[in-house]
Design a protein around this motif. Structure first.
Motif, PDB file in Angstrom:
ATOM      1  N   ILE A  22       0.782  -1.037  -0.081  1.00 53.39           N
ATOM      2  CA  ILE A  22      -0.109   0.106   0.031  1.00 53.39           C
ATOM      3  C   ILE A  22       0.884   1.166   0.122  1.00 53.39           C
ATOM      4  O   ILE A  22       0.688   2.324  -0.579  1.00 53.39           O
ATOM      5  CB  ILE A  22      -1.180  -0.035   1.409  1.00 53.39           C
ATOM      6  N   THR A  26       0.861   4.138  -3.183  1.00 51.98           N
ATOM      7  CA  THR A  26       0.894   5.541  -2.607  1.00 51.98           C
ATOM      8  C   THR A  26       1.932   6.393  -3.384  1.00 51.98           C
ATOM      9  O   THR A  26       1.774   7.290  -3.657  1.00 51.98           O
ATOM     10  CB  THR A  26       0.550   5.778  -1.097  1.00 51.98           C
ATOM     11  N   ALA A  30       1.531   9.197  -6.231  1.00 52.95           N
ATOM     12  CA  ALA A  30       2.126  10.826  -6.017  1.00 52.95           C
ATOM     13  C   ALA A  30       3.118  11.145  -6.929  1.00 52.95           C
ATOM     14  O   ALA A  30       3.021  12.236  -7.394  1.00 52.95           O
ATOM     15  CB  ALA A  30       2.457  10.608  -4.528  1.00 52.95           C
TER      16      ALA A  30
END
Length: 219
Positions: A22, A26, A30
């Motif tokens: 995870i 992420t 980004a």
């Protein structure tokens, strides 16, 4: 054959692996955002300008209305010729709103000359407005004057005529527009619209001829 109970729940190792995945996902999302958005907003504003040029040309063709674009150093205003007001007014449409650029961006333009002895399309549009050719059916202007209704002359306009015109016939004022970054003089994006309404990147003309607009591919 002995019956074995299945293990319930997750082990600590499995939970750690999921958390790591995870976190990695992420970070990728980004960083992807940083790839597609420019810090100074130049790419986004250049894209909006491109879409505005394309949409004005298409709408003029399909609606049969004389449209225009008023250019400013800090933005632009899409306009439509109003027959009742006998003037160019802002278009009441969410897809063609006026646009103000951020302080770190600026817009420059140069109206391109037509080949041979062709009359400037800007002069044609100005004559149409002055003579009220597009304002109403024949005789309506004279009727308005006789009735004492007010008509706005060129000298009475609040703003000068716009620089770029989009004719229902498909003709467009040829112009080259440059979106500049005031923070980095080496960063800019140029769009060129021809007299036939074709929008292109003059800095990548060879590639566009073979593969279409570079900007279209990027979107």
């Amino acid at each position: 054959m002995p019956f074995r109970l299945r293990q319930a729940g997750f082990t600590l190792l499995e939970i750690l692996v999921v958390v790591m995945l995870i976190g990695l996902l992420t970070a990728v999302i980004a960083s992807q955002g940083n790839w597609t958005l420019s810090e100074d907003g130049l790419d986004e504003e250049a894209a909006r300008l491109y879409d505005t040029l394309e949409l004005l040309n298409e709408r003029s063709l399909f609606s049969g209305q004389l449209l225009a674009l008023r250019l400013k150093s800090n933005g632009w205003v899409p306009l439509a010729y109003d027959r009742n007001e006998r003037d160019f007014l802002p278009i009441d449409d969410a897809s063609l709103k006026s646009r103000a650029l951020a302080a770190n961006l600026s817009l420059e333009w140069q109206v391109d000359s037509l080949e041979g002895d062709q009359v400037s399309l800007s002069d044609v549009a100005e004559n149409l407005v002055k003579k009220d050719v597009m304002a109403a059916p024949e005789g309506l202007s004279d009727q308005a004057d006789e009735d004492g209704s007010e008509t706005r002359s060129e000298d009475e306009r609040d703003d000068p005529l716009p620089q770029v015109f989009f004719f229902p016939s498909g003709e467009v004022t040829p112009v080259t527009l440059s979106m500049l970054s005031n923070d980095d003089l080496d960063r800019f994006q140029r769009w060129q619209i021809s007299a036939l309404g074709q929008v292109s990147d003059p800095d990548n003309a060879d590639q566009e001829d073979n593969e279409g607009s570079v900007f279209e591919e990027a979107r």
